[in-house]
Scaffold this motif. Structure first.
Motif, PDB file in Angstrom:
ATOM      1  N   ASN A 124       0.835  -1.195   0.000  1.00  0.00           N
ATOM      2  CA  ASN A 124       0.000   0.000   0.000  1.00  0.00           C
ATOM      3  C   ASN A 124       0.868   1.243   0.000  1.00  0.00           C
ATOM      4  O   ASN A 124       1.811   1.366   0.787  1.00  0.00           O
ATOM      5  CB  ASN A 124      -0.923   0.006   1.218  1.00  0.00           C
ATOM      6  N   GLU A 179      -3.098   6.121  -1.249  1.00  0.00           N
ATOM      7  CA  GLU A 179      -4.333   5.743  -1.945  1.00  0.00           C
ATOM      8  C   GLU A 179      -4.087   4.666  -2.998  1.00  0.00           C
ATOM      9  O   GLU A 179      -5.034   4.081  -3.518  1.00  0.00           O
ATOM     10  CB  GLU A 179      -4.941   6.976  -2.626  1.00  0.00           C
ATOM     11  N   ARG A 235      -2.131   1.045  -4.486  1.00  0.00           N
ATOM     12  CA  ARG A 235      -1.539  -0.224  -4.091  1.00  0.00           C
ATOM     13  C   ARG A 235      -0.562  -0.651  -5.178  1.00  0.00           C
ATOM     14  O   ARG A 235      -0.924  -0.727  -6.357  1.00  0.00           O
ATOM     15  CB  ARG A 235      -2.607  -1.304  -3.880  1.00  0.00           C
ATOM     16  N   GLY A 280      -5.270   2.123  -8.442  1.00  0.00           N
ATOM     17  CA  GLY A 280      -5.994   3.143  -7.704  1.00  0.00           C
ATOM     18  C   GLY A 280      -7.118   2.582  -6.856  1.00  0.00           C
ATOM     19  O   GLY A 280      -7.564   1.440  -7.036  1.00  0.00           O
ATOM     20  N   ALA A 281      -7.615   3.398  -5.932  1.00  0.00           N
ATOM     21  CA  ALA A 281      -8.666   2.979  -4.992  1.00  0.00           C
ATOM     22  C   ALA A 281      -9.942   2.569  -5.717  1.00  0.00           C
ATOM     23  O   ALA A 281     -10.607   1.598  -5.323  1.00  0.00           O
ATOM     24  CB  ALA A 281      -8.952   4.110  -4.002  1.00  0.00           C
ATOM     25  N   GLU A 282     -10.309   3.288  -6.788  1.00  0.00           N
ATOM     26  CA  GLU A 282     -11.534   2.967  -7.521  1.00  0.00           C
ATOM     27  C   GLU A 282     -11.432   1.584  -8.154  1.00  0.00           C
ATOM     28  O   GLU A 282     -12.372   0.780  -8.093  1.00  0.00           O
ATOM     29  CB  GLU A 282     -11.787   4.025  -8.603  1.00  0.00           C
ATOM     30  N   LEU A 321      -9.534  -0.894  -7.182  1.00  0.00           N
ATOM     31  CA  LEU A 321      -9.557  -1.878  -6.091  1.00  0.00           C
ATOM     32  C   LEU A 321     -10.982  -2.129  -5.614  1.00  0.00           C
ATOM     33  O   LEU A 321     -11.333  -3.250  -5.224  1.00  0.00           O
ATOM     34  CB  LEU A 321      -8.694  -1.395  -4.927  1.00  0.00           C
ATOM     35  N   ALA A 322     -11.819  -1.093  -5.655  1.00  0.00           N
ATOM     36  CA  ALA A 322     -13.183  -1.202  -5.134  1.00  0.00           C
ATOM     37  C   ALA A 322     -14.141  -1.900  -6.092  1.00  0.00           C
ATOM     38  O   ALA A 322     -15.053  -2.609  -5.644  1.00  0.00           O
ATOM     39  CB  ALA A 322     -13.718   0.187  -4.795  1.00  0.00           C
ATOM     40  N   GLY A 325      -8.995  -5.819  -5.329  1.00  0.00           N
ATOM     41  CA  GLY A 325      -8.945  -5.452  -3.924  1.00  0.00           C
ATOM     42  C   GLY A 325      -8.789  -6.639  -2.998  1.00  0.00           C
ATOM     43  O   GLY A 325      -8.331  -6.499  -1.857  1.00  0.00           O
TER      44      GLY A 325
END
Length: 203
Positions: free
Chosen positions: A17, A20, A22, A67-69, A71-72, A77
C-alpha cells in the motif's frame, strides 16, 4: 485495446500500500526487454499501466500502481500474494484479433453459481451485476477475468459459458470454483446497440 486471448498466467509476488495506491508486482514469462514502462497489460481483464519492469529468472517482474476505484470495483482489492492471474499484452497494429475487442475497463464483478465438468470441458453459470445483465445475450461475447468467451444461455441476471480443455489449461479457469468472483466486461458492441435503442426511444 485487447482481444481477450490470454497469453500468460502470471503470479502476484508483492503487494504494498502506497497511500491511496496499491503497488502490485506480478511475475511473468514475458521478455522484460519487450515491455516498456507505460505499456498497458490486462491483469485478469483489468487494464493496468506498467510502472517498472525488471528481469526475473527466465521472465520478468512487472510493477503496476492500482488506484482505490479499481480496487473497489474489481476483484483486485481481494488479491493476495501467490494469486495466479490471466495476463494479456495490448494489441498492436496487425495483430490477429482472435477473440473480441476488449477495452480492459471492467464493468463489475460476476459470481460463479455453478460449475459442471465433463469430457475435459467445464460448463459455468454466473450471476452478473444487475447493471451488466441487459448487455449479455446468447451467442454474444463477454470478457471474464480477461478471457473472451461466448455466451451459451441467459436467464435473468444469470448466464452460462462453456470452456474447452485448452482454455482451462492455459488460463486460471481450471482453478475456478463455485462462489469465486471474476471481473466482467460486457461486449462494447452490445453497449453501443443498447444506447442507440435508448436514444431512438427518447425521440
Amino acid at each position: 485495446m485487447f482481444s481477450g486471448i490470454v497469453s500468460d498466467v502470471g503470479q502476484v509476488i508483492e503487494l504494498k500500500n502506497l497511500g491511496e495506491l496499491r503497488r502490485l508486482v506480478v511475475a511473468s514469462v514475458y521478455d522484460p526487454a519487450s515491455i516498456e514502462v507505460g505499456a498497458s497489460i490486462a491483469n485478469a481483464g483489468v487494464c493496468l499501466t506498467a510502472v517498472a519492469v525488471e528481469a526475473r529468472n527466465a521472465g520478468s517482474r512487472i510493477a503496476f500502481d492500482v488506484g482505490a476505484e479499481t480496487l473497489a470495483v474489481t476483484t483486485l482489492g481481494g488479491w493476495r500474494e501467490g494469486e495466479r492471474v490471466n495476463l494479456e499484452r495490448s494489441l498492436r497494429v496487425g495483430d490477429e484479433l482472435g477473440g473480441h475487442m476488449v477495452s480492459g475497463h471492467v464493468d463489475g464483478v460476476a459470481e460463479i453459481v455453478s460449475r459442471r465438468d465433463f469430457d475435459g470441458m467445464a460448463h459455468f453459470r454466473f450471476r452478473a451485476p444487475k447493471d451488466c445483465a441487459r448487455f449479455i445475450a446468447v451467442k454474444g461475447s463477454v470478457a471474464l477475468d480477461g478471457t473472451s468467451l461466448t455466451v451459451n444461455a441467459v436467464e435473468g441476471e444469470t448466464f452460462e459459458v462453456l470452456l474447452i480443455p485448452h482454455t482451462l489449461a492455459v488460463t486460471t479457469w481450471g482453478e475456478r470454483k463455485v462462489g469465486d468472483r471474476v471481473n466482467i466486461e460486457v461486449d462494447q458492441m452490445a453497449r453501443y446497440a443498447a444506447r442507440l435503442m435508448e436514444a431512438g426511444q427518447d425521440r
